[in-house]
Structure formats: C-alpha cells, structure tokens
Design a protein around this motif. Sequence first.
Motif, PDB file in Angstrom:
ATOM      1  N   UNK A  14       0.839  -1.204   0.000  1.00  0.00           N
ATOM      2  CA  UNK A  14       0.000   0.000   0.000  1.00  0.00           C
ATOM      3  C   UNK A  14       0.874   1.254   0.000  1.00  0.00           C
ATOM      4  N   UNK A  15       1.874   1.285   0.863  1.00  0.00           N
ATOM      5  CA  UNK A  15       2.768   2.448   0.925  1.00  0.00           C
ATOM      6  C   UNK A  15       3.529   2.621  -0.392  1.00  0.00           C
ATOM      7  N   UNK A  16       3.969   1.519  -0.970  1.00  0.00           N
ATOM      8  CA  UNK A  16       4.704   1.574  -2.238  1.00  0.00           C
ATOM      9  C   UNK A  16       3.815   2.098  -3.364  1.00  0.00           C
ATOM     10  N   UNK A  17       2.591   1.611  -3.439  1.00  0.00           N
ATOM     11  CA  UNK A  17       1.658   2.086  -4.467  1.00  0.00           C
ATOM     12  C   UNK A  17       1.346   3.570  -4.264  1.00  0.00           C
ATOM     13  N   UNK A  18       1.172   3.980  -3.014  1.00  0.00           N
ATOM     14  CA  UNK A  18       0.901   5.395  -2.729  1.00  0.00           C
ATOM     15  C   UNK A  18       2.079   6.268  -3.159  1.00  0.00           C
ATOM     16  N   UNK A  19       3.283   5.819  -2.863  1.00  0.00           N
ATOM     17  CA  UNK A  19       4.461   6.588  -3.255  1.00  0.00           C
ATOM     18  C   UNK A  19       4.587   6.659  -4.778  1.00  0.00           C
ATOM     19  N   UNK A  20       4.444   5.524  -5.434  1.00  0.00           N
ATOM     20  CA  UNK A  20       4.550   5.505  -6.893  1.00  0.00           C
ATOM     21  C   UNK A  20       3.433   6.324  -7.537  1.00  0.00           C
ATOM     22  N   UNK A  21       2.248   6.280  -6.945  1.00  0.00           N
ATOM     23  CA  UNK A  21       1.139   7.084  -7.457  1.00  0.00           C
ATOM     24  C   UNK A  21       1.417   8.573  -7.345  1.00  0.00           C
ATOM     25  N   UNK A  22       1.960   8.992  -6.216  1.00  0.00           N
ATOM     26  CA  UNK A  22       2.254  10.419  -6.052  1.00  0.00           C
ATOM     27  C   UNK A  22       3.370  10.854  -6.998  1.00  0.00           C
ATOM     28  N   UNK A  23       4.336   9.981  -7.208  1.00  0.00           N
ATOM     29  CA  UNK A  23       5.398  10.303  -8.168  1.00  0.00           C
ATOM     30  C   UNK A  23       4.854  10.346  -9.594  1.00  0.00           C
ATOM     31  N   UNK A  24       3.919   9.469  -9.900  1.00  0.00           N
ATOM     32  CA  UNK A  24       3.285   9.495 -11.219  1.00  0.00           C
ATOM     33  C   UNK A  24       2.573  10.826 -11.436  1.00  0.00           C
ATOM     34  N   UNK A  25       1.790  11.250 -10.446  1.00  0.00           N
ATOM     35  CA  UNK A  25       1.050  12.497 -10.598  1.00  0.00           C
ATOM     36  C   UNK A  25       1.978  13.701 -10.735  1.00  0.00           C
ATOM     37  N   UNK A  26       3.073  13.712  -9.997  1.00  0.00           N
ATOM     38  CA  UNK A  26       3.944  14.889 -10.041  1.00  0.00           C
ATOM     39  C   UNK A  26       4.970  14.839 -11.171  1.00  0.00           C
ATOM     40  N   UNK A  27       5.527  13.682 -11.446  1.00  0.00           N
ATOM     41  CA  UNK A  27       6.610  13.610 -12.425  1.00  0.00           C
ATOM     42  C   UNK A  27       6.139  13.309 -13.843  1.00  0.00           C
ATOM     43  N   UNK A  28       5.081  12.549 -13.983  1.00  0.00           N
ATOM     44  CA  UNK A  28       4.602  12.192 -15.324  1.00  0.00           C
ATOM     45  C   UNK A  28       3.444  13.091 -15.746  1.00  0.00           C
ATOM     46  N   UNK A  29       2.461  13.240 -14.868  1.00  0.00           N
ATOM     47  CA  UNK A  29       1.319  14.102 -15.192  1.00  0.00           C
ATOM     48  C   UNK A  29       1.623  15.579 -14.945  1.00  0.00           C
ATOM     49  N   UNK A  30       2.738  15.861 -14.284  1.00  0.00           N
ATOM     50  CA  UNK A  30       3.208  17.234 -14.018  1.00  0.00           C
ATOM     51  C   UNK A  30       2.273  18.035 -13.116  1.00  0.00           C
ATOM     52  N   UNK A  31       1.604  17.352 -12.177  1.00  0.00           N
ATOM     53  CA  UNK A  31       0.796  18.048 -11.179  1.00  0.00           C
ATOM     54  C   UNK A  31       1.752  18.561 -10.101  1.00  0.00           C
ATOM     55  N   UNK A  32       1.692  19.833  -9.820  1.00  0.00           N
ATOM     56  CA  UNK A  32       2.567  20.415  -8.804  1.00  0.00           C
ATOM     57  C   UNK A  32       1.932  20.198  -7.431  1.00  0.00           C
ATOM     58  N   UNK A  33       2.646  19.534  -6.510  1.00  0.00           N
ATOM     59  CA  UNK A  33       2.071  19.273  -5.186  1.00  0.00           C
ATOM     60  C   UNK A  33       1.943  20.557  -4.357  1.00  0.00           C
ATOM     61  N   UNK A  34       0.849  20.651  -3.627  1.00  0.00           N
ATOM     62  CA  UNK A  34       0.673  21.777  -2.714  1.00  0.00           C
ATOM     63  C   UNK A  34       1.388  21.463  -1.396  1.00  0.00           C
ATOM     64  N   UNK A  35       1.310  22.385  -0.471  1.00  0.00           N
ATOM     65  CA  UNK A  35       2.004  22.218   0.808  1.00  0.00           C
ATOM     66  C   UNK A  35       1.499  21.005   1.592  1.00  0.00           C
ATOM     67  N   UNK A  36       0.187  20.824   1.650  1.00  0.00           N
ATOM     68  CA  UNK A  36      -0.350  19.671   2.374  1.00  0.00           C
ATOM     69  C   UNK A  36       0.006  18.357   1.680  1.00  0.00           C
ATOM     70  N   UNK A  37       0.096  18.386   0.358  1.00  0.00           N
ATOM     71  CA  UNK A  37       0.535  17.186  -0.373  1.00  0.00           C
ATOM     72  C   UNK A  37       1.959  16.814   0.034  1.00  0.00           C
ATOM     73  N   UNK A  38       2.798  17.822   0.197  1.00  0.00           N
ATOM     74  CA  UNK A  38       4.175  17.552   0.614  1.00  0.00           C
ATOM     75  C   UNK A  38       4.217  16.935   2.005  1.00  0.00           C
ATOM     76  N   UNK A  39       3.394  17.424   2.907  1.00  0.00           N
ATOM     77  CA  UNK A  39       3.366  16.847   4.257  1.00  0.00           C
ATOM     78  C   UNK A  39       2.936  15.382   4.214  1.00  0.00           C
TER      79      UNK A  39
END
Length: 138
Positions: A14-39
Amino acid sequence: MKNRIVFLYASWVVALIAMLGSLYFSEIRKFIPCELCWYQRILMYPLVLILGIATFQGDTRVKKYVLPMAIIGAFISIMHYLEQKVPGFSGIKPCVSGVPCSGQYINWFGFITIPFLALIAFILIIIFMCLLKGEKSE
C-alpha cells in the motif's frame, strides 16, 4: 507467523503504491504538489522503506513507528480533503504560497481526489498495523 508477514507485506505494498502514485502524478502528469501534499508525502515515503525492511525481517515491532506516522498522515489527508470538498473549510487556507490546497487535479466519480487516495492508503496501513496487535514478535 504467516498473518504477520501478510499484514506487513500488505502495508508495504500500500505504501509503495501510494508513493509511486504520487510520483506518477507529479513527475509524469506534471501536477505540482501543494504544501499539504508535501506533508503527506513526507509521512508516506519513509513508510515504504520502514515497512519494506520490516516485511523482509518479519519484524512486527515496526508498528510502534508506523502507526504514529500513518495516523498523522491520515489527519493531514482528512484536513486536505475537507479543504477541497467542504466550503466552510476553504477559508482555512493552509497553503499560503504556490499551489492552492483547494485545487483538485483529479476528481474521479465526484469525490476521489489525490488527498482522498492518500487517506485511503493511510487508513489501510493503520488497519493492517492494528491487525498485528495480537501477534507476538520473535
């Protein structure tokens, strides 16, 4: 012994999928994370390493380190989700610079946003860690 490994492994996946998902959204889809996303990322990413090591070591004592991080992450995810979906919470403005925390890059089925996905991951990890409660460490 078998249940212990299953719950640890499930938490790690679950943690691995969550991490890979967040990296997909930010690095591939180019969604810029907000402050709460970073936390939320700060609390989720180490869980991949911690749970991965614990899984392969069969160490259930890790729950005392994982649970606080997952619970705090879940609360941040709830706050972030409320910021996005409940009009009364939009006035809190936790993100003062950069990308607004109320922004919704995805909105699947009208309620699934990125903070919601993070919340589900944190809740699953909490559940799996709580299911380890009756297990004894060797």
